[in-house]
Design an enzyme around this catalytic site. Structure first.
Site, PDB file in Angstrom:
ATOM      1  CE  LYS A  64       5.110  10.834   1.175  1.00  0.00           C
ATOM      2  NZ  LYS A  64       3.620  10.716   0.662  1.00  0.00           N
ATOM      3  CB  ALA A 128      -2.204   7.931   0.876  1.00  0.00           C
TER       4      ALA A 128
HETATM    5  P1  NAP Z   1       0.545   2.977   3.744  1.00  0.00           P
HETATM    6  O1  NAP Z   1       0.678   4.179   4.857  1.00  0.00           O
HETATM    7  O2  NAP Z   1       1.309   1.566   4.241  1.00  0.00           O
HETATM    8  O3  NAP Z   1      -1.010   2.466   4.125  1.00  0.00           O
HETATM    9  C1  NAP Z   1      -1.595   1.197   3.602  1.00  0.00           C
HETATM   10  C2  NAP Z   1      -3.041   1.326   4.129  1.00  0.00           C
HETATM   11  O4  NAP Z   1      -3.843   0.096   3.692  1.00  0.00           O
HETATM   12  C3  NAP Z   1      -3.071   1.163   5.500  1.00  0.00           C
HETATM   13  O5  NAP Z   1      -4.361   1.818   6.133  1.00  0.00           O
HETATM   14  C4  NAP Z   1      -3.622  -0.362   6.025  1.00  0.00           C
HETATM   15  O6  NAP Z   1      -4.451  -0.721   6.941  1.00  0.00           O
HETATM   16  C5  NAP Z   1      -4.421  -0.414   4.493  1.00  0.00           C
HETATM   17  N1  NAP Z   1      -4.522  -1.841   4.177  1.00  0.00           N
HETATM   18  C6  NAP Z   1      -3.595  -2.797   3.876  1.00  0.00           C
HETATM   19  N2  NAP Z   1      -4.050  -4.035   3.551  1.00  0.00           N
HETATM   20  C7  NAP Z   1      -5.466  -4.064   3.881  1.00  0.00           C
HETATM   21  C8  NAP Z   1      -6.630  -5.138   3.845  1.00  0.00           C
HETATM   22  N3  NAP Z   1      -6.257  -6.073   3.266  1.00  0.00           N
HETATM   23  N4  NAP Z   1      -7.540  -4.469   4.347  1.00  0.00           N
HETATM   24  C9  NAP Z   1      -7.956  -3.025   4.732  1.00  0.00           C
HETATM   25  N5  NAP Z   1      -7.033  -2.354   4.679  1.00  0.00           N
HETATM   26  C10 NAP Z   1      -5.804  -2.492   4.048  1.00  0.00           C
HETATM   27  O7  NAP Z   1       0.567   3.194   2.522  1.00  0.00           O
HETATM   28  P2  NAP Z   1       0.201   4.766   1.798  1.00  0.00           P
HETATM   29  O8  NAP Z   1       1.353   5.356   1.468  1.00  0.00           O
HETATM   30  O9  NAP Z   1      -0.868   5.459   2.424  1.00  0.00           O
HETATM   31  O10 NAP Z   1      -0.172   4.051   0.227  1.00  0.00           O
HETATM   32  C11 NAP Z   1      -1.261   3.324  -0.056  1.00  0.00           C
HETATM   33  C12 NAP Z   1      -1.627   3.228  -1.672  1.00  0.00           C
HETATM   34  O11 NAP Z   1      -1.842   4.394  -2.152  1.00  0.00           O
HETATM   35  C13 NAP Z   1      -0.292   2.581  -2.163  1.00  0.00           C
HETATM   36  O12 NAP Z   1      -0.913   1.564  -3.016  1.00  0.00           O
HETATM   37  C14 NAP Z   1       0.426   3.718  -3.112  1.00  0.00           C
HETATM   38  O13 NAP Z   1       0.965   3.338  -4.062  1.00  0.00           O
HETATM   39  C15 NAP Z   1      -0.854   4.595  -3.194  1.00  0.00           C
HETATM   40  N6  NAP Z   1      -0.431   5.963  -3.189  1.00  0.00           N
HETATM   41  C16 NAP Z   1      -1.027   6.571  -4.263  1.00  0.00           C
HETATM   42  C17 NAP Z   1      -0.791   8.099  -4.436  1.00  0.00           C
HETATM   43  C18 NAP Z   1      -1.159   8.865  -5.617  1.00  0.00           C
HETATM   44  O14 NAP Z   1      -0.715   9.957  -5.785  1.00  0.00           O
HETATM   45  N7  NAP Z   1      -2.192   8.479  -6.354  1.00  0.00           N
HETATM   46  C19 NAP Z   1      -0.186   8.730  -3.485  1.00  0.00           C
HETATM   47  C20 NAP Z   1       0.327   7.858  -2.045  1.00  0.00           C
HETATM   48  C21 NAP Z   1       0.144   6.698  -2.164  1.00  0.00           C
HETATM   49  P3  NAP Z   1      -3.744  -1.355   8.249  1.00  0.00           P
HETATM   50  O15 NAP Z   1      -2.310  -0.518   8.643  1.00  0.00           O
HETATM   51  O16 NAP Z   1      -4.584  -1.141   9.379  1.00  0.00           O
HETATM   52  O17 NAP Z   1      -3.398  -2.710   7.824  1.00  0.00           O
END
Ligand code: NAP
Length: 281
Positions: A64, A128
């Protein structure tokens, strides 16, 4: 026949082809939606090929941010976030958009909830969460309380806040999780809680976990949205349901971000209820 694609890696298990084909077929649009794994065909080469061949494409992880650098024009949200998940190719000129944030807002609207003029608590600072933060600020939330896991993540949100400032009046506050009272205070005045981290996701080390310590953090009138959709009910959504809150999982965001891409490409509204029925039932 018009050609559309999803680029990224992995893409094999994406629900987007089923969603798009259901919509094309329902509206009688002669189009196909294919998959390109950028592990096999690198993003730059894929884009060079698709520039004249395809009408548009979606982009998913890990491409992205790289896609944003390859576009000729960017939407405001894409420019601020440096991220593109939808490309429209207009006579070979590539216009980049991001529909994750719009998807969340439209998913809330589908449940009768508006973010405009309201206070929101947002858990997460990743791809996201950033898209959601940007779009909710552009769409007129009054306050957004973002909870960040690490100092580096906090800094990332502050950089986005800086870039957003000419475009919005929304007050953005960035918190950590160290003091649970900060989380409780933010939730007490919020209309919506959006959970946008990996915490609670099936098949990961964080399965079964929840960032909200106990149900006393969740006022009954709070709408709780978890963008995760595997499992269907995360530990957060279960806690919120038991606390008497209205809840929703991330399926509707997935659906509505696809619908927003579809509108950018075709100028038409995706028949979302029909597509939801076909893809998720
Ligand atoms: P990402 O860029 O890897 O971001 C993950 C986020 O989760 C980061 O802010 C990370 O914080 C945080 N995190 C991870 N472990 C944590 C913990 N133990 N405590 C607090 N914060 C924590 O991933 P993403 O693409 O944003 O996706 C996140 C989730 O959303 C995934 O499960 C994905 O499948 C889902 N999603 C859903 C949609 C939809 O259309 N429904 C779209 C996109 C994503 P740090 O980096 O500071 O550790």
């Amino acid at each position: 026949m018009d050609q559309y694609y999803l680029l990224g890696s992995p893409v094999a298990h994406s629900l987007s082809p089923a969603m798009m084909h259901a919509a094309f077929s329902a509206l009688g649009i002669d189009a196909a939606y294919g998959l390109i794994d950028t592990n096999m065909l690198p993003l730059k080469e894929a884009v060079a090929r698709l520039r004249s061949e395809a009408k548009g494409w979606n982009v998913t992880m890990p491409d992205k941010n790289s896609m944003a650098l390859l576009c000729d024009e960017l939407s405001t949200a894409s420019m601020i976030g440096g991220s593109v998940n939808t490309v429209l190719s207009r006579d070979g000129r590539l216009i980049g958009h991001t529909t994750d944030g719009t998807g969340l807002i439209d998913a809330l609207a589908r449940s009768g909830v508006s973010i405009r003029g309201g206070v929101m608590t947002l858990l997460g600072t990743g791809g996201a969460a950033s898209a959601i933060l940007i779009q909710c600020a552009l769409d007129g939330a009054s306050e957004i309380h973002v909870f960040a896991n690490r100092p580096a993540s906090k800094a990332r949100v502050l950089a986005i806040k800086e870039k957003l400032s000419p475009h919005t009046e929304t007050a953005i506050a960035v918190h950590g999780y160290e003091d649970p009272e900060e989380l409780k205070a933010a939730l007490a005045k919020s209309r919506v809680l959006v959970q946008a981290t990996n915490v609670g996701m099936e098949g990961t080390a964080q399965e079964g976990s929840c960032l909200i310590p106990d149900p006393s953090f969740l006022p009954r009138d709070l709408f709780v949205y978890d963008i995760i959709y595997h499992p269907e009910e995360t530990p957060l959504l279960e806690m919120a349901r038991r606390a008497g809150c209205r809840t929703e999982n991330g399926r509707s965001m997935l659906l509505m971000q696809g619908a927003a891409s579809f509108r950018i490409w075709t100028g038409r509204d995706m028949p979302v209820e029909l597509v939801y029925e076909k893809v998720f039932s």
